[in-house]
Scaffold this motif. Structure first.
Motif, PDB file in Angstrom:
ATOM      1  N   ARG A  58       0.831  -1.209   0.000  1.00 14.54           N
ATOM      2  CA  ARG A  58       0.000   0.000   0.000  1.00 14.54           C
ATOM      3  C   ARG A  58       0.864   1.258   0.000  1.00 14.54           C
ATOM      4  N   SER A 248      -4.357   4.186   0.846  1.00 11.82           N
ATOM      5  CA  SER A 248      -4.458   3.220  -0.243  1.00 11.82           C
ATOM      6  C   SER A 248      -5.425   2.128   0.191  1.00 11.82           C
ATOM      7  N   GLN A 260      -6.797  -1.499  -7.120  1.00 10.43           N
ATOM      8  CA  GLN A 260      -6.105  -0.969  -5.951  1.00 10.43           C
ATOM      9  C   GLN A 260      -6.013   0.537  -6.120  1.00 10.43           C
TER      10      GLN A 260
END
Length: 585
Positions: A58, A248, A260
């Motif tokens: 992330r 994220s 994502q």
């Protein structure tokens, strides 16, 4: 002593046993419990490693979002800084001041990236700008919004006034020294420059980028305007993504694809960037790490279990099985086999084997001695009973000789009665030494034999009698069988003496032995004979009645007698003696 059909008393109930569990099952369970913390720790460490890897991923996406949004961030931040400087310079200049126009032209000349610079009044009119012409900007709605809430702002204009191409407009409020809003310093630069800068960065086509304002207005997008909504997170709006810290997360976009997402700030409170990529699978090596964390404790458990079970089977179970077979052979056949599987067993098991063999040899030797002693005692008892029976018969023969010499009928009758009693007692002893178990006597068979002998002796001197038996199998000890047989002989003798034809003209004798319905472990002996119609009986006071009462006293029995409906009955109720167990003496 239990009668027939009655269960033997259960004084010593066997101890309760739990469920049978084999040693292998117990060892497997113990090993599983012992290795469970190790496996759990390995799994937790792996999950923690995966969490760290996800967090790193992330953070990597956030850094990548900042990188691919660098052209927008640099352009917007530098433009906002330049607009801030212009706003300070315009605070005291009039919108129609020639110096204001010259300032705007110098600003565009010094920054080739800019396509326009101007001073926009609150109504949207601009006379001070880099073009030198007065006009009204097309973003009237934005102008009114900024007039109501003066602050730095970034706006997208699909067709700029000067370039007639898509531009990004950066504005900053201009305040008079007294604080009143005079207008806005506005700068614009073409979007084309951002696309060229991003193309030179080598950003792959799988990444989508959308820049937007806190109000949710799209500034730039890497996709067509018609597909911008499909690139946004499902069930989330741009105003909801604006503000706060960079973050994220994984979600589906409007087109239903797993993506994502990463949200970063370009200019706090003015512009933000939303980047997205196709949702990833497990990180390289992540699946292998998870599988290894699970397989390691599992493999360790299987190997440990296999080693433990094989060791237990060879060192414990096989020797114990050999001992068990030897014990069963000794228990079933009193045979002591050799246990050949214990040559390589542990010393403790070999000691148990030696102890078992010594114990088995001792038991076999003691049982042999006990059987010899029991056999000798039985032989002796049989001989005693045989000799007693012979002596009683000898006495009966002597009395018979004496009876033939007697001249008085009363004497001969008395001797004959005594002979009958001796014959009954001899029958008891003959039954004992002929019985397979000298400690037990079948009372029903003994009673039937005694009564039949009495009837056979009486048939020569009296009229024939119809003999009937109703005897249940009853086993008694000799101490009870002897007085019961003698009592039966006296009762049968009296019955034969006084039996007379009944109303049907039949002369009969009935002997019954039954369990007592009124009490458990008790029996009733009944001797009945026929009576002539209208015959009356008196209380018996003779020798036979006295003997019956004496024998009943030995049995601790109760005697009832009386005549009803042409019959006379003697009923003896007694309890069977409790069974003697070994060691009772």
């Amino acid at each position: 002593m239990s009668g027939p059909g009655q269960p033997a008393p259960q004084d010593d109930a066997p101890p309760r046993r739990g469920p049978r569990r084999s040693l292998l099952t117990i060892v497997a369970a113990v090993l599983t419990l012992a290795l469970l913390p190790v496996g759990s720790l390995a799994l937790l460490q792996t999950l923690r490693s995966i969490e760290v890897a996800d967090e790193n991923y992330r953070n990597d996406r956030l850094a990548e979002a900042v990188r691919i949004a660098t052209p927008e961030r640099e352009a917007i931040v530098s433009s906002l800084g330049l607009a801030t400087g212009l706003a300070e310079a315009l605070a005291t200049r009039a919108p129609d001041d020639p110096e204001c126009t010259a300032l705007m032209r110098r600003t565009v000349a010094r920054h080739p990236r800019l396509g326009f610079a101007g001073f926009v009044e609150p109504g949207g009119r601009t006379a001070c700008n880099s073009t030198g012409a007065a006009f009204t900007v097309s973003l009237a709605e934005t102008a009114r919004r900024l007039s109501a809430d003066p602050r730095p702002d970034v706006t997208f204009n699909p067709a700029g006034r000067v370039s007639d191409a898509p531009v990004i407009v950066v504005s900053h409020p201009v305040h008079a020294p007294g604080g009143d809003l005079r207008g806005f310093a506005a700068l614009s630069f073409p979007v084309r420059l951002l696309d060229e800068a991003r193309a030179s960065m080598g950003i792959g086509p799988e990444a989508d980028l959308v820049t937007f304002t806190p109000e949710g207005e799209v500034i730039t997008a890497s996709t067509d305007a018609s597909t911008v909504d499909d690139a946004l997170p499902e069930d989330m709006t741009l105003p909801e993504l604006a503000g706060g810290n960079a973050r994220s997360f994984a979600a589906r976009n409007g087109a239903g694809e797993a993506r994502q997402f990463a949200v970063v700030s370009l200019a706090p409170g003015a512009a933000y960037a939303l980047a997205s990529w196709p949702a990833r699978g497990p990180l390289p090596g992540q699946t292998l790490l998870l599988l290894s964390s699970l397989s390691f404790p599992l493999a360790m458990w299987l190997v440990s279990l296999a080693v433990a079970l094989l060791s237990i089977h060879r060192l414990v179970l096989r020797p114990i099985g050999s001992l068990r077979r030897a014990m069963r052979s000794f228990a079933d056949r009193r045979k002591i086999p050799a246990t050949r599987d214990l040559s390589h067993a542990a010393a403790e098991l070999r000691d148990i084997e030696g102890t078992f063999h010594r114990m088995a040899e001792t038991i076999a030797h003691d049982e042999a001695d006990l059987e010899n002693k029991i056999y000798e005692r039985e032989v002796l008892l049989r001989e005693v009973h045989h000799r007693v029976k012979n002596n009683l018969q000898l006495m009966s023969s002597i009395m018979n000789m004496q009876a033939r010499r007697a001249t008085s009928p009363e004497v001969r009758a008395a001797i004959r009665n005594l002979q009958d009693r001796l014959a009954s007692l001899a029958t008891v002893h003959r039954t004992l030494y002929q019985s397979g178990d000298m400690a037990q006597v079948r009372a029903d068979a003994l009673i039937e034999e005694v009564v039949r002998e009495l009837v056979a002796l009486a048939s020569s001197a009296r009229a024939p009698v119809d003999l009937r038996f109703d005897l249940d199998p009853v086993t008694l000890e000799p101490d009870q069988a002897a007085p019961l047989a003698l009592l039966t002989a006296e009762a049968a003798t009296n019955a034969l003496k006084y039996a007379a034809p009944d109303a049907a003209g039949a002369r009969w004798l009935r002997v019954a032995l039954k369990p007592d319905d009124a009490a458990a472990a008790r029996f009733v002996l009944t001797v009945e004979n026929s009576l002539a119609p209208g015959a009356e009986t008196e209380e018996a006071q003779g020798l036979g009645s006295m003997l019956i009462r004496a024998f009943a006293s030995q049995l601790e029995a109760r005697v009832d007698h009386g005549a009803t409906d042409g019959r006379y009955a003697v009923a003896v109720r007694f309890a069977a003696a409790p069974e003697r167990r070994p060691g009772d003496g």
